[in-house]
Write a protein that holds these residues in place. Structure first.
Motif, PDB file in Angstrom:
ATOM      1  N   GLY A 129      13.739  -4.193   4.848  1.00 18.36           N
ATOM      2  CA  GLY A 129      13.715  -5.653   4.766  1.00 18.36           C
ATOM      3  C   GLY A 129      13.107  -6.183   6.041  1.00 18.36           C
ATOM      4  N   ILE A 130      13.331  -7.462   6.313  1.00 20.91           N
ATOM      5  CA  ILE A 130      12.939  -7.982   7.625  1.00 20.91           C
ATOM      6  C   ILE A 130      13.969  -7.435   8.602  1.00 20.91           C
ATOM      7  N   MET A 131      13.494  -6.811   9.658  1.00 22.80           N
ATOM      8  CA  MET A 131      14.396  -6.187  10.614  1.00 22.80           C
ATOM      9  C   MET A 131      14.430  -7.048  11.888  1.00 22.80           C
ATOM     10  N   THR A 132      15.387  -6.742  12.763  1.00 22.99           N
ATOM     11  CA  THR A 132      15.531  -7.531  13.984  1.00 22.99           C
ATOM     12  C   THR A 132      14.345  -7.323  14.939  1.00 22.99           C
ATOM     13  N   ALA A 133      13.551  -6.281  14.690  1.00 16.37           N
ATOM     14  CA  ALA A 133      12.285  -6.053  15.414  1.00 16.37           C
ATOM     15  C   ALA A 133      11.512  -5.048  14.574  1.00 16.37           C
ATOM     16  N   ASP A 134      10.237  -4.872  14.871  1.00 16.50           N
ATOM     17  CA  ASP A 134       9.461  -3.858  14.139  1.00 16.50           C
ATOM     18  C   ASP A 134      10.111  -2.494  14.378  1.00 16.50           C
ATOM     19  N   PRO A 135      10.620  -1.834  13.336  1.00 18.22           N
ATOM     20  CA  PRO A 135      11.313  -0.550  13.550  1.00 18.22           C
ATOM     21  C   PRO A 135      10.422   0.533  14.157  1.00 18.22           C
ATOM     22  N   ARG A 136       9.094   0.355  14.057  1.00 18.25           N
ATOM     23  CA  ARG A 136       8.214   1.344  14.701  1.00 18.25           C
ATOM     24  C   ARG A 136       8.270   1.215  16.216  1.00 18.25           C
ATOM     25  N   VAL A 137       8.580   0.020  16.692  1.00 17.35           N
ATOM     26  CA  VAL A 137       8.661  -0.220  18.133  1.00 17.35           C
ATOM     27  C   VAL A 137      10.098  -0.025  18.601  1.00 17.35           C
ATOM     28  N   ILE A 169       9.014  -8.666  -2.500  1.00 13.97           N
ATOM     29  CA  ILE A 169       7.969  -7.995  -1.726  1.00 13.97           C
ATOM     30  C   ILE A 169       8.483  -6.591  -1.424  1.00 13.97           C
ATOM     31  N   TRP A 170       7.966  -5.604  -2.134  1.00 10.81           N
ATOM     32  CA  TRP A 170       8.421  -4.214  -1.956  1.00 10.81           C
ATOM     33  C   TRP A 170       7.527  -3.526  -0.938  1.00 10.81           C
ATOM     34  N   THR A 171       8.160  -2.930   0.100  1.00 10.34           N
ATOM     35  CA  THR A 171       7.393  -2.330   1.178  1.00 10.34           C
ATOM     36  C   THR A 171       8.029  -1.010   1.615  1.00 10.34           C
ATOM     37  N   ASP A 172       7.803  -0.602   2.886  1.00  9.98           N
ATOM     38  CA  ASP A 172       8.304   0.707   3.328  1.00  9.98           C
ATOM     39  C   ASP A 172       9.431   0.600   4.350  1.00  9.98           C
ATOM     40  N   VAL A 173      10.012  -0.592   4.489  1.00 13.03           N
ATOM     41  CA  VAL A 173      11.177  -0.751   5.367  1.00 13.03           C
ATOM     42  C   VAL A 173      12.262  -1.494   4.578  1.00 13.03           C
ATOM     43  N   SER A 213      -1.975  -9.435  -0.109  1.00 14.69           N
ATOM     44  CA  SER A 213      -1.321  -9.215  -1.411  1.00 14.69           C
ATOM     45  C   SER A 213       0.046  -9.909  -1.480  1.00 14.69           C
ATOM     46  N   ASP A 214       0.722 -10.012  -0.341  1.00 15.61           N
ATOM     47  CA  ASP A 214       1.999 -10.750  -0.325  1.00 15.61           C
ATOM     48  C   ASP A 214       1.738 -12.188  -0.787  1.00 15.61           C
ATOM     49  N   TYR A 215       0.631 -12.724  -0.282  1.00 15.21           N
ATOM     50  CA  TYR A 215       0.279 -14.116  -0.591  1.00 15.21           C
ATOM     51  C   TYR A 215       0.004 -14.257  -2.089  1.00 15.21           C
ATOM     52  N   GLY A 260       3.448 -12.473  14.029  1.00 14.53           N
ATOM     53  CA  GLY A 260       3.147 -11.048  14.104  1.00 14.53           C
ATOM     54  C   GLY A 260       4.019 -10.085  13.339  1.00 14.53           C
ATOM     55  N   ALA A 261       5.128 -10.512  12.703  1.00 16.70           N
ATOM     56  CA  ALA A 261       5.921  -9.532  11.945  1.00 16.70           C
ATOM     57  C   ALA A 261       5.134  -9.180  10.681  1.00 16.70           C
ATOM     58  N   LYS A 262       4.472  -8.036  10.733  1.00 14.17           N
ATOM     59  CA  LYS A 262       3.499  -7.659   9.701  1.00 14.17           C
ATOM     60  C   LYS A 262       4.125  -7.521   8.308  1.00 14.17           C
ATOM     61  N   VAL A 263       5.433  -7.425   8.268  1.00 16.88           N
ATOM     62  CA  VAL A 263       6.116  -7.188   6.999  1.00 16.88           C
ATOM     63  C   VAL A 263       5.825  -8.295   5.973  1.00 16.88           C
ATOM     64  N   LEU A 264       5.460  -9.482   6.423  1.00 14.33           N
ATOM     65  CA  LEU A 264       5.082 -10.572   5.504  1.00 14.33           C
ATOM     66  C   LEU A 264       3.778 -11.203   5.956  1.00 14.33           C
ATOM     67  N   GLY A 291       0.793  -1.228   0.000  1.00 17.69           N
ATOM     68  CA  GLY A 291       0.000   0.000   0.000  1.00 17.69           C
ATOM     69  C   GLY A 291       0.826   1.279   0.000  1.00 17.69           C
ATOM     70  N   THR A 292       1.922   1.297   0.795  1.00 21.76           N
ATOM     71  CA  THR A 292       2.709   2.537   0.844  1.00 21.76           C
ATOM     72  C   THR A 292       3.496   2.740  -0.457  1.00 21.76           C
ATOM     73  N   SER A 293       3.750   1.665  -1.195  1.00 25.21           N
ATOM     74  CA  SER A 293       4.498   1.788  -2.452  1.00 25.21           C
ATOM     75  C   SER A 293       3.616   2.291  -3.591  1.00 25.21           C
TER      76      SER A 293
HETATM   77  P1  ADP Z   1       2.872  -3.242   2.931  1.00 21.81           P
HETATM   78  O1  ADP Z   1       1.739  -2.270   2.904  1.00 21.81           O
HETATM   79  O2  ADP Z   1       4.016  -2.872   2.039  1.00 21.81           O
HETATM   80  O3  ADP Z   1       2.424  -4.660   2.751  1.00 21.81           O
HETATM   81  P2  ADP Z   1       2.973  -3.611   5.795  1.00 21.81           P
HETATM   82  O4  ADP Z   1       2.528  -2.419   6.581  1.00 21.81           O
HETATM   83  O5  ADP Z   1       2.033  -4.743   5.646  1.00 21.81           O
HETATM   84  O6  ADP Z   1       3.503  -3.107   4.370  1.00 21.81           O
HETATM   85  O7  ADP Z   1       4.340  -4.201   6.413  1.00 21.81           O
HETATM   86  C1  ADP Z   1       5.431  -3.338   6.627  1.00 21.81           C
HETATM   87  C2  ADP Z   1       5.493  -2.936   8.092  1.00 21.81           C
HETATM   88  O8  ADP Z   1       5.738  -4.109   8.874  1.00 21.81           O
HETATM   89  C3  ADP Z   1       6.644  -2.038   8.432  1.00 21.81           C
HETATM   90  O9  ADP Z   1       6.313  -0.676   8.224  1.00 21.81           O
HETATM   91  C4  ADP Z   1       6.903  -2.350   9.902  1.00 21.81           C
HETATM   92  O10 ADP Z   1       6.369  -1.387  10.774  1.00 21.81           O
HETATM   93  C5  ADP Z   1       6.173  -3.663  10.152  1.00 21.81           C
HETATM   94  N1  ADP Z   1       7.035  -4.703  10.752  1.00 21.81           N
HETATM   95  C6  ADP Z   1       6.686  -5.467  11.821  1.00 21.81           C
HETATM   96  N2  ADP Z   1       7.681  -6.286  12.158  1.00 21.81           N
HETATM   97  C7  ADP Z   1       8.698  -6.072  11.286  1.00 21.81           C
HETATM   98  C8  ADP Z   1       9.994  -6.629  11.119  1.00 21.81           C
HETATM   99  N3  ADP Z   1      10.482  -7.594  11.896  1.00 21.81           N
HETATM  100  N4  ADP Z   1      10.749  -6.164  10.100  1.00 21.81           N
HETATM  101  C9  ADP Z   1      10.291  -5.195   9.284  1.00 21.81           C
HETATM  102  N5  ADP Z   1       9.081  -4.618   9.399  1.00 21.81           N
HETATM  103  C10 ADP Z   1       8.280  -5.049  10.389  1.00 21.81           C
END
Ligand code: ADP
Ligand code: ASP
Ligand code: MG
Length: 475
Positions: free
Chosen positions: A237-245, A231-235, A213-215, A267-271, A10-12
């Motif tokens: 890559g997969i980070m060591t924790a949610d960068p928002r937290v 999978i193009w998103t707004d971070v 949509s990832d699916y 719960g890692a929303k990125v995927l 969505g953010t892309s």
């Molecule tokens: P998109 O709309 O591109 O599918 P999402 O909002 O579904 O994006 O997923 C990206 C978000 O996932 C990031 O902005 C980030 O806050 C969150 N997120 C949660 N855990 C992680 C993690 N381990 N690594 C990266 N992002 C994470």
């Protein structure tokens, strides 16, 4: 053919500037001789707003629902006008957008009269998000010299009839994708389609569940056996924790399918949790990349990741969980008791995340679920039942956690100031999870991150980015 499925979240595609960046990324792949198949999400926040419109209409608030739709219409029209300058092309696109919104308004008016929002109608309403973004992105690509062709995902992603969380019919999808997408690619076109949406065999619109949509991207990659799924998103890559937290989270450069699936599920929303499955079946590497920072190499997800010296790769949080305590004075562990108990969850189609048992009690965690009162009522036929919401599951994922001495002591020492309700370790070699109050979750992740990512393995984590950040902040 050098097929690559590129999914943009969505953010892309959130506005004209984002779609411009997305077009440049796809054009870059084409220039390198790749054959992209593009999957797009609805523009950021559109799915939530469509759901709000549906809820308003079903409560009889016709004006409120139509007002949301009207704001969305203006946003889509404005984005289209910013992106497509050619007068006739722009007029065609705006006309397509208007037709879709006219049809949507018709559904909302009907819903406001009937006041019953079924899962089927909900899927029809939210599907407009991806159907609109797909059309806009296709036109924008063409304007920028990419030979894009819009494909209605519902002709390819055939699913069962479980509206709102439909299961894809893999064999049918494979056949349809090969029949409909490959001829376009062979003709030098870039197919563009909406993610998340599909249709059942009767042609009714379905969706794959939130974040789906990832699916879609992964299903298509599997179906056409692409060389990669991006999978193009707004971070980054997969980070060591949610960068928002946890703002000092590091990018994980490489991770295994198994570890990524575990993180996504917990719960890692990125995927989306199901993304990895089609990739594993065909052993296709998945890349998580940042459309705002395309030069970054992102995270590579592959079947076997290199050995990592750090105990954990990433920490995920799953919030909005409920803990259910089931206490029976006798017979708890008697033969057949647990299966009767799980049959109740099965009956209500409620997945269980974590289980812990003692002689007379069982505690389970589930996603906060509308059927909890019914589930509790059924369970009360066999035991005393209490349940409590606002819990969070913290899941630490790493290689061979089971084989590392003293790891549990280190984890619980790092969060000794936080009350832990349930612990699970051992069910999987790569995951250690525990349940705490939702309000403590962010603090717990930051404490764990500080404890376990002080000296990360440079082979697996982007340590250079952290050094750069530290250097910048001390200048
Ligand atoms: P998109 O709309 O591109 O599918 P999402 O909002 O579904 O994006 O997923 C990206 C978000 O996932 C990031 O902005 C980030 O806050 C969150 N997120 C949660 N855990 C992680 C993690 N381990 N690594 C990266 N992002 C994470
Ligand atoms: N638009 C859908 C959602 O917001 C699907 C997705 O973005 O992956 O859930
Ligand atoms: Mg997503």
């Amino acid at each position: 053919m050098n097929l690559v499925v590129m999914k943009f979240g969505g953010t892309s595609v959130e506005d004209a500037a984002a779609i411009d960046r997305t077009a440049a990324i796809v054009a870059g792949r084409v220039a390198k001789g790749k054959n992209p198949v593009v999957v797009v999400s609805a523009m950021a926040r559109v799915t939530d707003q469509l759901l709000r419109a549906a809820a308003a209409a079903s409560e009889g608030d016709r004006a409120g629902a139509l007002a949301i739709s009207s704001r969305l219409r203006a946003r889509h029209r404005d984005t289209a006008a910013d992106l497509v300058k050619g007068t006739s092309e722009c007029a065609v696109l705006v006309c397509t957008i208007d037709q879709k919104f006219d049809a949507l308004d018709e559904v909302l008016r009907g819903l406001a009269a009937i006041r019953e929002l079924t899962p089927r109608i909900s899927d029809l309403i939210v599907s407009y998000g991806e159907r609109l973004s797909g059309q806009i992105v296709t036109a924008a690509f063409r304007e920028r010299g990419i030979e894009a062709a819009h494909v209605d995902a519902r002709e390819i992603v055939i699913t069962d009839s479980q509206f709102q969380k439909a299961a894809p019919l893999d064999d049918v999808i494979e056949k349809k994708a090969q029949e409909k997408l490959l001829p376009l690619v062979r003709a030098g076109k870039v197919p563009v389609m909406g993610g998340f949406i599909g249709s059942n065999e009767a042609g009714q619109t379905t969706t794959l569940g939130r974040g789906g949509s990832d699916y879609t991207g992964a299903l298509l990659g599997g179906a056409i056996e692409s060389e990669a799924i991006e999978i193009w998103t707004d971070v980054d890559g997969i980070m060591t924790a949610d960068p928002r937290v946890c703002p000092d989270a590091l990018r994980v450069k490489v991770i295994s399918f198994e570890e990524a699936a575990e993180l996504a599920y917990f719960g890692a929303k990125v995927l989306h949790p199901a993304t990895i499955l089609p990739a594993v079946k065909k052993n296709i590497p998945v890349y998580v990349l940042n459309s705002r920072n395309a030069a970054c190499e992102g995270t590579r997800i592959i079947s076997v990741a290199p050995h990592c010296k750090s105990p954990f790769k990433s920490i995920a949080i799953k919030k909005k969980l409920t803990i259910i305590d089931i206490v029976a004075s006798r017979m708890l562990m008697s033969h057949g008791y647990l299966s009767q108990m799980f049959a109740v969850f099965d009956k209500h189609k409620c997945p269980v995340d974590m289980v812990s048992t003692s002689e007379v009690s069982v505690s389970l965690t589930v996603d906060s679920n509308a059927s909890l009162p019914e589930i509790a009522a059924d369970l009360r036929a066999m035991a005393d039942v209490t349940y409590e919401g606002r819990k969070a599951l913290i899941c630490m994922v790493g290689e061979d956690i089971r084989g590392q001495n003293g790891i549990a002591a280190q984890v619980f020492n790092a969060i000794r100031h936080i009350n832990v309700r349930m612990i699970s370790q051992g069910a999987s070699e790569i995951n250690m999870s525990f349940m705490i109050e939702e309000d403590d979750a962010d603090e717990a992740v930051r404490s764990l991150h500080a404890a376990f990512f002080k000296d990360p393995d440079a082979l697996v984590f982007d340590v250079a980015a952290r050094k750069q950040l530290t250097a910048d902040s001390t200048q």
